[in-house]
Design a protein around this motif. Structure first.
Motif, PDB file in Angstrom:
ATOM      1  N   GLY A  13      -0.465  13.062 -15.915  1.00 16.07           N
ATOM      2  CA  GLY A  13       0.210  11.780 -15.668  1.00 16.07           C
ATOM      3  C   GLY A  13       0.587  11.725 -14.117  1.00 16.07           C
ATOM      4  N   GLY A  14       0.346  12.769 -13.286  1.00 16.97           N
ATOM      5  CA  GLY A  14       0.726  12.653 -11.885  1.00 16.97           C
ATOM      6  C   GLY A  14       2.094  13.496 -11.695  1.00 16.97           C
ATOM      7  N   LEU A  15       2.847  13.328 -10.517  1.00 18.13           N
ATOM      8  CA  LEU A  15       4.014  13.576 -10.099  1.00 18.13           C
ATOM      9  C   LEU A  15       4.789  12.412  -9.835  1.00 18.13           C
ATOM     10  N   LEU A  16       5.915  12.373 -10.851  1.00 16.35           N
ATOM     11  CA  LEU A  16       6.847  11.401 -10.700  1.00 16.35           C
ATOM     12  C   LEU A  16       6.197   9.984 -11.115  1.00 16.35           C
ATOM     13  N   GLY A  17       5.416   9.958 -11.972  1.00 19.10           N
ATOM     14  CA  GLY A  17       4.711   8.966 -12.182  1.00 19.10           C
ATOM     15  C   GLY A  17       3.698   8.216 -11.304  1.00 19.10           C
ATOM     16  N   LYS A  18       3.214   8.958 -10.516  1.00 16.93           N
ATOM     17  CA  LYS A  18       2.252   8.577  -9.456  1.00 16.93           C
ATOM     18  C   LYS A  18       1.395   9.667  -9.204  1.00 16.93           C
ATOM     19  N   LYS A  19      -0.094   9.352  -9.067  1.00 17.56           N
ATOM     20  CA  LYS A  19      -1.185  10.345  -8.787  1.00 17.56           C
ATOM     21  C   LYS A  19      -1.170  10.792  -7.572  1.00 17.56           C
ATOM     22  N   ILE A  20      -1.692  11.923  -7.318  1.00 16.02           N
ATOM     23  CA  ILE A  20      -1.576  12.814  -6.059  1.00 16.02           C
ATOM     24  C   ILE A  20      -3.189  12.888  -5.568  1.00 16.02           C
ATOM     25  N   SER A  21      -3.326  12.549  -4.240  1.00 17.96           N
ATOM     26  CA  SER A  21      -4.623  12.868  -3.670  1.00 17.96           C
ATOM     27  C   SER A  21      -4.488  13.951  -2.700  1.00 17.96           C
ATOM     28  N   ARG A  49       0.812  -1.193  -0.028  1.00 15.82           N
ATOM     29  CA  ARG A  49       0.115   0.219   0.142  1.00 15.82           C
ATOM     30  C   ARG A  49       0.700   1.118   0.032  1.00 15.82           C
ATOM     31  N   ASN A  50       2.009   1.203   0.821  1.00 15.99           N
ATOM     32  CA  ASN A  50       2.927   2.396   0.972  1.00 15.99           C
ATOM     33  C   ASN A  50       3.499   2.564  -0.398  1.00 15.99           C
ATOM     34  N   LYS A  51       3.726   1.492  -1.169  1.00 15.96           N
ATOM     35  CA  LYS A  51       4.469   1.574  -2.301  1.00 15.96           C
ATOM     36  C   LYS A  51       3.502   2.186  -3.417  1.00 15.96           C
ATOM     37  N   THR A  52       2.242   1.671  -3.367  1.00 19.82           N
ATOM     38  CA  THR A  52       1.261   1.984  -4.485  1.00 19.82           C
ATOM     39  C   THR A  52       0.299   3.139  -4.215  1.00 19.82           C
ATOM     40  N   ASP A  53       0.340   3.665  -3.108  1.00 19.64           N
ATOM     41  CA  ASP A  53      -0.652   4.908  -2.637  1.00 19.64           C
ATOM     42  C   ASP A  53      -0.312   5.938  -3.476  1.00 19.64           C
ATOM     43  N   ASN A  54      -1.478   6.719  -3.483  1.00 24.64           N
ATOM     44  CA  ASN A  54      -1.133   8.187  -4.428  1.00 24.64           C
ATOM     45  C   ASN A  54      -0.027   9.003  -3.399  1.00 24.64           C
ATOM     46  N   TRP A  55       0.453   9.895  -3.779  1.00 23.39           N
ATOM     47  CA  TRP A  55       1.089  10.984  -3.149  1.00 23.39           C
ATOM     48  C   TRP A  55      -0.113  11.631  -2.430  1.00 23.39           C
ATOM     49  N   ARG A  56       0.176  12.031  -1.261  1.00 21.62           N
ATOM     50  CA  ARG A  56      -0.966  13.072  -0.435  1.00 21.62           C
ATOM     51  C   ARG A  56      -0.506  14.190   0.017  1.00 21.62           C
ATOM     52  N   VAL A  57      -1.416  15.190  -0.453  1.00 21.59           N
ATOM     53  CA  VAL A  57      -1.000  16.453  -0.040  1.00 21.59           C
ATOM     54  C   VAL A  57      -2.425  17.098   0.758  1.00 21.59           C
ATOM     55  N   TYR A  58      -2.181  18.106   2.016  1.00 17.83           N
ATOM     56  CA  TYR A  58      -3.354  18.245   2.594  1.00 17.83           C
ATOM     57  C   TYR A  58      -3.473  19.819   2.476  1.00 17.83           C
ATOM     58  N   GLY A  59      -4.720  20.356   2.656  1.00 18.86           N
ATOM     59  CA  GLY A  59      -5.083  21.629   2.724  1.00 18.86           C
ATOM     60  C   GLY A  59      -5.768  21.936   4.283  1.00 18.86           C
TER      61      GLY A  59
END
Length: 366
Positions: free
Chosen positions: A66-74, A26-36
């Motif tokens: 395409g996301g950040l560095l190939g990975k989506k962002i949540s 999960r930690n390998k495949t989860d999206n990047w997370r950003v918080y507001g």
């Protein structure tokens, strides 16, 4: 040998192994997370809500590309209500102790952001603060970036404008008892010639009645110029009551006057208020991109600059990550020194832990 126990132990061990494996995957495949961490309710909700929208649109743009560095962002929006205790509670619930740390938090309101910094700095989580307090950049400041005009710049800008257009007038300065407002006032006073005639008015941001303060200041058209600093919709009420009690000349303020929902309270009284503000350009392709996305998603035009600011703040950080090829950057603030990134508000340059934007005075005409 008790085979039932052996089998039970084996099953339990398998469950643990599977859980660990699943967590690692999960930690390998989860999206990047950003918080507001925004005030979505409360006195600065109009600013917080619009900044949340801007941050959300920036994340959607990155994901569409395409996301950040190939990975989506949540993107996760949290309502701090503008309250520092609430912000700490949210941080402890959502972020503290997790292995999958977010790659950024964006926050407004000085008290909220400074308290979040106490935790995010220890955890090595980048914190973008749209605040004015100079305390934000005090050590430790390895992972903090200010995404706002500093009180020093605003205060000096006020002085330059008044000396150019209102020389020899008395200055009546209304200020809220908050970090940014007090520090802007301090910068303003330090830049003023010593012989300047100035009357300072400390006001309560929770009031809606300024009549006594206005009348006591004895403000006169042609002889005085008014300056207002603070953050909240109440500033619109102050502007309206200044006009109601007879003051028709210039009122000078900063971008907080435009991102706090003041206009709906000030109504027509906002006309001729002079704002030291960010400079979105409708001909700028970055602005056009944001305007189109905002219109399609929220069904209206961008009401004021708050969405542009939060959009460009997180977009700049993500662009830096992309350039570096990693989100794991020790002493991020120092590493970003000199980084430049184009956006709707013009070219932003990171210097001394701050995103520096072009600013200009403009007069409200409607």
């Amino acid at each position: 040998m008790n085979w039932k126990k052996v089998i039970g132990w084996g099953v339990a061990a398998l469950v643990v192994v599977c859980a660990v494996y699943t967590n690692v995957q999960r930690n390998k495949t989860d999206n990047w997370r950003v918080y507001g961490f925004f005030a979505l309710t409360g006195k600065v909700a109009s600013a917080g809500t619009e900044m949340s929208k801007g941050m959300e649109l920036a994340v959607e743009k990155w994901n569409n590309n395409g996301g950040l560095l190939g990975k989506k962002i949540s993107y996760i929006a949290e309502d701090t209500k503008g309250d520092q205790t609430e912000a700490i509670t949210i941080y402890q619930r959502a972020i503290a102790g997790t292995d999958n740390k977010p790659i950024a938090i964006q926050s407004i309101v000085s008290g909220v952001t400074l308290n979040v910094k106490n935790f995010s700095e220890k955890d090595g989580i980048p914190l973008i603060g749209a605040i004015g307090s100079s305390k934000f950049l005090e050590e430790p400041n390895n992972y903090v970036i200010r995404d706002f005009a500093s009180p020093n710049i605003i205060g000096k800008g006020f002085v330059e404008y008044i000396q150019k257009y209102h020389p020899n007038k008395r200055i009546v300065y209304f200020y809220e008892n908050s970090d940014m407002s007090i520090e802007t006032k301090k910068s303003f006073l330090n830049a003023l010639p010593k012989e300047t005639n100035i009357h300072l008015v400390d006001f309560d941001p929770n009031t809606t009645h300024f009549r006594e303060l206005v009348l006591k200041a004895n403000i006169q058209n042609g002889k005085d110029v008014v300056v207002i600093t603070g953050l909240g919709s109440y500033m619109g009420i102050l502007v309206r009551q200044l006009r109601q009690y007879g003051y028709t000349d210039n009122i000078v303020s900063d971008t907080n006057m435009m991102i706090s929902g003041t206009k709906e309270y000030a109504e027509d009284a906002m006309k001729n208020v002079v704002i030291l503000d960010f400079m979105p350009n409708s001909e700028n392709p970055y602005c056009q991109e944001i305007d189109k996305a905002y219109q399609e998603k929220y069904g209206k035009k961008v009401p004021f600059n708050a969405p542009y600011l939060s959009y460009q703040g997180i977009d700049t950080l993500l662009a830096f990550y992309e350039k570096m090829g990693t989100t794991d950057i020790p002493n991020l603030a120092k590493a970003m020194e000199g980084f430049e990134h184009d956006g709707c508000l013009g070219k932003v340059t990171v210097k001394n832990g701050e995103m520096n934007y072009p600013l200009s005075f403009k007069t409200v005409t409607e």
